[in-house]
Write a protein that holds these residues in place. Structure first.
Motif, short mmCIF file in Angstrom:
data_model
loop_
_atom_site.label_atom_id
_atom_site.label_comp_id
_atom_site.label_asym_id
_atom_site.label_seq_id
_atom_site.Cartn_x
_atom_site.Cartn_y
_atom_site.Cartn_z
N TYR A 148 36.68 34.98 44.23
CA TYR A 148 36.81 35.67 42.95
C TYR A 148 38.25 36.10 42.71
O TYR A 148 38.89 36.69 43.57
CB TYR A 148 35.89 36.90 42.93
N ALA A 149 38.74 35.78 41.53
CA ALA A 149 40.07 36.21 41.09
C ALA A 149 39.89 36.77 39.68
O ALA A 149 39.55 36.01 38.77
CB ALA A 149 41.05 35.05 41.10
N ASP A 203 41.72 37.55 37.29
CA ASP A 203 42.54 37.05 36.19
C ASP A 203 42.29 35.57 35.88
O ASP A 203 42.99 34.97 35.07
CB ASP A 203 44.03 37.30 36.47
N GLU A 204 41.26 34.99 36.52
CA GLU A 204 40.90 33.59 36.25
C GLU A 204 39.49 33.54 35.65
O GLU A 204 38.64 34.37 35.96
CB GLU A 204 40.93 32.78 37.55
#
Length: 184
Positions: free
Chosen positions: A52-53, A55-56
């Motif tokens: 999980y990121a 900002d993506e």
């Protein structure tokens, strides 16, 4: 008037190909279906999520998972015990989601362990996470060691009764929430 059919989403938090947790959750699924409830099985291994990121953009499969969880009347979450807690794969899935998938839903927790430990920390950690996601974690929970059964999840009478108590607790809470929905 016929009562609506309940749907229970079941989340497997194991990345192991021959997962003891997945086998246990399949047993849970059969017992839930035996209560005339539908099930949706969500397996973190099959989702193959990237880390999980925030900002993506999330992968498309997260939209499907989110939809299944939002439509469910109850949820069972199972994870193997890793170092006294639950798996990073399950945490990764939960990071993609939010309270919208779990809010005001009965949530049952199960864990499996490789040794003779009880899995208490794993269940407590999951309980805290789902409380923060506004889920209604049921009081009943189920933990089992691989030493208490075999690879086919053959349960002795005592262990089977513990599992049945867990399933009945989930059923009571799910049906209660359905009644509340119908009366609102």
């Amino acid at each position: 008037m016929k009562s609506p059919t309940a749907t229970v989403a079941i989340i497997s938090g194991s990345m192991n190909t021959d997962s003891f947790t997945r086998k246990l959750l399949k047993e849970v699924e059969q017992r839930v279906q035996g209560l005339q409830m539908e099930t949706e099985f969500i397996d973190v291994k099959e989702l193959a999520l990237p880390v999980y990121a925030p900002d993506e953009a999330p992968p498309e499969v997260i939209r499907t998972v989110s939809e299944k969880l939002r439509e469910a009347d109850g949820i069972v979450v199972g994870a193997p015990e890793y170092h006294g807690s639950y798996t990073g794969a399950l945490k990764n899935l939960l990071d993609y989601l939010g309270s919208g998938e779990f809010e005001h839903k009965p949530i049952g927790l199960v864990t499996t362990t490789g040794g003779v430990k009880s899995g208490t920390n794993t269940l407590n950690h999951l309980r805290l996470v789902f409380r923060n996601l506004h889920g209604l974690v049921i009081p009943q929970q189920f933990a089992i060691s691989q030493k208490e059964t075999d690879i086919h999840i053959s349960l002795d009478d005592s262990t089977s009764l513990r599992l049945e108590t867990f399933i009945k607790g989930l059923e009571v809470e799910v049906r209660k929430m359905l009644l509340l929905k119908d009366n609102s």
